[in-house]
Motif scaffolding. Sequence first.
Motif, PDB file in Angstrom:
ATOM      1  N   ILE A 138      63.986 -60.969 -18.556  1.00 60.66           N
ATOM      2  CA  ILE A 138      63.379 -60.711 -19.861  1.00 60.66           C
ATOM      3  C   ILE A 138      63.910 -61.717 -20.861  1.00 60.66           C
ATOM      4  O   ILE A 138      65.113 -61.918 -20.982  1.00 60.66           O
ATOM      5  N   SER A 139      62.987 -62.347 -21.593  1.00 58.54           N
ATOM      6  CA  SER A 139      63.353 -63.278 -22.658  1.00 58.54           C
ATOM      7  C   SER A 139      62.810 -62.749 -23.976  1.00 58.54           C
ATOM      8  O   SER A 139      61.762 -62.126 -24.019  1.00 58.54           O
ATOM      9  N   GLY A 140      63.526 -63.015 -25.025  1.00 59.95           N
ATOM     10  CA  GLY A 140      63.101 -62.574 -26.344  1.00 59.95           C
ATOM     11  C   GLY A 140      64.097 -63.005 -27.384  1.00 59.95           C
ATOM     12  O   GLY A 140      64.821 -63.982 -27.195  1.00 59.95           O
ATOM     13  N   TYR A 141      64.134 -62.278 -28.493  1.00 54.74           N
ATOM     14  CA  TYR A 141      65.091 -62.615 -29.546  1.00 54.74           C
ATOM     15  C   TYR A 141      65.496 -61.373 -30.326  1.00 54.74           C
ATOM     16  O   TYR A 141      64.795 -60.363 -30.335  1.00 54.74           O
ATOM     17  N   VAL A 142      66.660 -61.474 -30.927  1.00 58.79           N
ATOM     18  CA  VAL A 142      67.142 -60.458 -31.862  1.00 58.79           C
ATOM     19  C   VAL A 142      67.095 -61.078 -33.253  1.00 58.79           C
ATOM     20  O   VAL A 142      67.028 -62.299 -33.384  1.00 58.79           O
TER      21      VAL A 142
END
Length: 144
Positions: free
Chosen positions: A55-59
């Motif tokens: 899973i890739s994403g951002y905070v």
Amino acid sequence: MKYIIYTLYVVTVLLFSGFARANTLMSLVNADEQFRSPATIYNVGVDHQTLDLEISGYVPTPCYQEPSAVLIQDKNDPSTLILRLVSPIPTAFCIQRIKDFSTIVSLRQLAQASQLPLEDKANYVVKTEGFDFSLPVSGQDLKN
């Protein structure tokens, strides 16, 4: 007479303070969830043999820690499992911008850690919160 009025006053104050304390304790039970922020997901990859999700994403900012995964059952459809990534909200002031992350989540390990009542012969759909992804999986595969 003054003694009775004073006693009633003290009992009333103690009663209301007890209710306030109970309300505070109940809010502390959910405090962990209150101080966590969902991570934004922009890509999910699947290893169908191991049931690992990349899973890739951002905070929101680099001040947030790497997100942790939680698997919950949808209240409206028990055959749907929702994968939620959350990160503790930083307590210090932070002005930096978003922070990218990439993590691998083992659905088998997460299903065991979540202690969901999964049935071997049932079919489930794993979805991610906030991202259009779904993965059909059997209860047997999640337990092995």
